[in-house]
Write a protein that holds these residues in place. Structure first.
Motif, PDB file in Angstrom:
ATOM      1  N   PRO A 109       0.829  -1.208   0.000  1.00 10.31           N
ATOM      2  CA  PRO A 109       0.000   0.000   0.000  1.00 10.31           C
ATOM      3  C   PRO A 109       0.861   1.254   0.000  1.00 10.31           C
ATOM      4  N   LYS A 110       0.431   2.263  -0.755  1.00 11.32           N
ATOM      5  CA  LYS A 110       1.163   3.513  -0.846  1.00 11.32           C
ATOM      6  C   LYS A 110       0.619   4.512   0.154  1.00 11.32           C
ATOM      7  N   LEU A 111       1.511   5.378   0.645  1.00 13.59           N
ATOM      8  CA  LEU A 111       1.081   6.417   1.563  1.00 13.59           C
ATOM      9  C   LEU A 111       0.121   7.368   0.849  1.00 13.59           C
ATOM     10  N   PRO A 112      -0.979   7.722   1.476  1.00 15.14           N
ATOM     11  CA  PRO A 112      -1.917   8.658   0.852  1.00 15.14           C
ATOM     12  C   PRO A 112      -1.315  10.058   0.817  1.00 15.14           C
ATOM     13  N   PRO A 113      -1.718  10.889  -0.122  1.00 15.52           N
ATOM     14  CA  PRO A 113      -1.202  12.263  -0.169  1.00 15.52           C
ATOM     15  C   PRO A 113      -1.663  13.057   1.044  1.00 15.52           C
ATOM     16  N   ASP A 114      -0.849  14.020   1.409  1.00 14.10           N
ATOM     17  CA  ASP A 114      -1.182  14.893   2.538  1.00 14.10           C
ATOM     18  C   ASP A 114      -0.842  16.329   2.134  1.00 14.10           C
ATOM     19  N   PRO A 115      -1.814  17.190   1.910  1.00 16.96           N
ATOM     20  CA  PRO A 115      -3.243  16.996   2.197  1.00 16.96           C
ATOM     21  C   PRO A 115      -3.945  16.136   1.142  1.00 16.96           C
ATOM     22  N   LEU A 116      -5.083  15.571   1.543  1.00 17.77           N
ATOM     23  CA  LEU A 116      -5.886  14.794   0.620  1.00 17.77           C
ATOM     24  C   LEU A 116      -6.564  15.715  -0.402  1.00 17.77           C
ATOM     25  N   PRO A 117      -6.755  15.239  -1.619  1.00 12.91           N
ATOM     26  CA  PRO A 117      -7.423  16.074  -2.624  1.00 12.91           C
ATOM     27  C   PRO A 117      -8.895  16.276  -2.284  1.00 12.91           C
ATOM     28  N   GLU A 118      -9.412  17.420  -2.702  1.00 15.35           N
ATOM     29  CA  GLU A 118     -10.820  17.742  -2.430  1.00 15.35           C
ATOM     30  C   GLU A 118     -11.708  17.125  -3.510  1.00 15.35           C
ATOM     31  N   THR A 119     -11.800  15.816  -3.468  1.00 16.09           N
ATOM     32  CA  THR A 119     -12.594  15.080  -4.442  1.00 16.09           C
ATOM     33  C   THR A 119     -13.919  14.691  -3.810  1.00 16.09           C
ATOM     34  N   VAL A 120     -15.009  15.153  -4.399  1.00 14.90           N
ATOM     35  CA  VAL A 120     -16.352  14.853  -3.906  1.00 14.90           C
ATOM     36  C   VAL A 120     -17.048  13.945  -4.908  1.00 14.90           C
ATOM     37  N   THR A 121     -17.514  12.812  -4.428  1.00 10.73           N
ATOM     38  CA  THR A 121     -18.310  11.923  -5.281  1.00 10.73           C
ATOM     39  C   THR A 121     -19.756  11.963  -4.795  1.00 10.73           C
ATOM     40  N   THR A 122     -20.650  11.566  -5.665  1.00 15.10           N
ATOM     41  CA  THR A 122     -22.078  11.602  -5.335  1.00 15.10           C
ATOM     42  C   THR A 122     -22.653  10.198  -5.390  1.00 15.10           C
ATOM     43  N   ARG A 123     -23.289   9.802  -4.314  1.00 15.74           N
ATOM     44  CA  ARG A 123     -23.963   8.518  -4.220  1.00 15.74           C
ATOM     45  C   ARG A 123     -25.443   8.761  -3.926  1.00 15.74           C
ATOM     46  N   GLN A 124     -26.157   7.674  -3.773  1.00 14.40           N
ATOM     47  CA  GLN A 124     -27.572   7.793  -3.436  1.00 14.40           C
ATOM     48  C   GLN A 124     -27.730   8.246  -1.990  1.00 14.40           C
ATOM     49  N   ALA A 125     -28.661   9.148  -1.733  1.00 12.61           N
ATOM     50  CA  ALA A 125     -28.977   9.544  -0.367  1.00 12.61           C
ATOM     51  C   ALA A 125     -29.771   8.429   0.301  1.00 12.61           C
ATOM     52  N   MET A 126     -29.353   8.048   1.506  1.00  9.90           N
ATOM     53  CA  MET A 126     -30.012   6.943   2.214  1.00  9.90           C
ATOM     54  C   MET A 126     -30.135   7.236   3.706  1.00  9.90           C
ATOM     55  N   PRO A 127     -30.901   8.260   4.087  1.00  7.46           N
ATOM     56  CA  PRO A 127     -31.079   8.519   5.526  1.00  7.46           C
ATOM     57  C   PRO A 127     -31.792   7.354   6.196  1.00  7.46           C
ATOM     58  N   GLY A 128     -31.468   7.150   7.470  1.00 12.89           N
ATOM     59  CA  GLY A 128     -32.047   6.014   8.183  1.00 12.89           C
ATOM     60  C   GLY A 128     -32.736   6.416   9.475  1.00 12.89           C
ATOM     61  N   ARG A 129     -33.028   5.403  10.303  1.00 13.69           N
ATOM     62  CA  ARG A 129     -33.686   5.628  11.586  1.00 13.69           C
ATOM     63  C   ARG A 129     -32.636   5.851  12.671  1.00 13.69           C
ATOM     64  N   LEU A 130     -32.948   6.724  13.607  1.00 10.54           N
ATOM     65  CA  LEU A 130     -32.058   6.996  14.731  1.00 10.54           C
ATOM     66  C   LEU A 130     -32.363   6.028  15.862  1.00 10.54           C
ATOM     67  N   MET A 131     -31.366   5.210  16.215  1.00  9.47           N
ATOM     68  CA  MET A 131     -31.520   4.206  17.264  1.00  9.47           C
ATOM     69  C   MET A 131     -30.400   4.378  18.286  1.00  9.47           C
ATOM     70  N   ILE A 132     -30.687   4.019  19.533  1.00  9.77           N
ATOM     71  CA  ILE A 132     -29.675   4.026  20.578  1.00  9.77           C
ATOM     72  C   ILE A 132     -29.362   2.591  20.975  1.00  9.77           C
ATOM     73  N   GLU A 133     -28.095   2.270  20.985  1.00 11.75           N
ATOM     74  CA  GLU A 133     -27.629   0.962  21.456  1.00 11.75           C
ATOM     75  C   GLU A 133     -26.961   1.155  22.809  1.00 11.75           C
ATOM     76  N   ALA A 134     -27.495   0.506  23.826  1.00 17.55           N
ATOM     77  CA  ALA A 134     -27.017   0.707  25.198  1.00 17.55           C
ATOM     78  C   ALA A 134     -26.311  -0.521  25.747  1.00 17.55           C
ATOM     79  N   GLY A 135     -25.649  -1.263  24.898  1.00 11.91           N
ATOM     80  CA  GLY A 135     -24.873  -2.403  25.377  1.00 11.91           C
ATOM     81  C   GLY A 135     -25.131  -3.659  24.572  1.00 11.91           C
ATOM     82  N   VAL A 136     -24.083  -4.472  24.437  1.00 12.71           N
ATOM     83  CA  VAL A 136     -24.173  -5.773  23.769  1.00 12.71           C
ATOM     84  C   VAL A 136     -23.635  -6.827  24.726  1.00 12.71           C
TER      85      VAL A 136
END
Length: 269
Positions: A177-204
């Protein structure tokens, strides 16, 4: 670097290496702060770069952050601990938030994923107290005299082939693996919006009765016990929700913290 367990915002965090982390939750926008300050792992803080904060990941690490509310996605360099607000899984610099379409002093549903190759390269290339660099002395190599011989009849094609050992070394070098550039490039990609439900997990828990005992401590929030995973030893998690909005979820988080249960997660499912 990792560091010792610590409490922030009333919640305990336990740093550990995780090159396969992928989870959904709430992102917070970090305050601008003072440019030039040092992050937890000693890097220079710059709010105008694509950087962020995480409570437990090894530092630094490369994350993909997907805004589930509008589909925008960027890669960031995580180099600090945080965010301080309970119920948040990642803190984003102002520039990162701007590219993701998140207003300052706001929050958003996101999905984060560790970029395994670049993160491993950072871990291997930047020594820390937990992983000191080891200097290896090369073994002496005996002098070998060689003599070029003319190829035998019919071996012209074979002579063109690379030496197997050299091919293996080249393959290993290309696969590393190659070291990533620093700073990282300002590359924005667009995917599908998929908002979900807000849940609280209080232990497993590995035992249902322990999960039920935990749920009993949160009776006012109407929690429930759900089996997770499978196989020979299933686990049981204590969950509450879904909540209609982030403000309602935050009120539930505060109630759980006041009940003395500091290890909670606000998830997007």
């Amino acid at each position: 670097m990792l560091g010792e367990p610590y409490a922030m915002g009333g919640v305990w965090s336990y740093p550990q290496e995780d090159f396969g982390l992928e989870e959904s939750g709430i992102a917070a926008v970090l305050p601008r702060g003072r440019s030039g300050q040092r992050t937890v792992n000693g890097e220079v803080y710059d709010p105008d770069r694509l950087i962020g904060a995480h409570r437990t990941l090894q530092l630094p690490a490369i994350l993909t952050v997907w805004n589930l509310e509008n589909g925008r996605e960027v890669r960031i360099r995580v180099n600090d601990r945080g965010p301080s607000q309970p119920g948040r899984i990642v803190g984003l610099s102002l520039r990162t938030a701007q590219l993701l379409g998140i207003p300052a002093n706001a929050a958003a549903q996101v999905r984060i994923r560790v970029e395994t190759g670049p993160s491993r390269a950072l871990a291997a290339g930047l020594p820390s107290p937990e992983r000191p660099a080891i200097a290896l002395a090369a073994a002496p190599r005996p002098t070998v005299e060689t003599e070029a011989l003319p190829p035998l009849p019919g071996t012209r094609e074979a002579a063109r082939r690379a030496v197997p050992g050299r091919m293996a070394a080249q393959s290993l070098a290309e696969a590393a693996p190659k070291l990533p550039p620093d700073p990282l490039p300002e590359t924005v990609t667009t995917r599908q919006a998929m908002p979900g439900r807000l849940m609280i997990e209080a232990g497993v828990f590995f035992r249902r009765d322990l999960a039920q005992r935990q749920a009993a401590r949160l009776a006012g929030l109407s929690p429930r016990v759900e089996p997770v995973g499978g196989g020979r030893q299933p686990q049981f998690r204590v969950v509450a929700g879904p909540y209609p909005n982030l403000a309602a979820a935050d009120r539930a988080v505060s109630a759980i913290l006041q009940a003395g249960l500091p290890e909670i997660r606000l998830r997007v499912e």
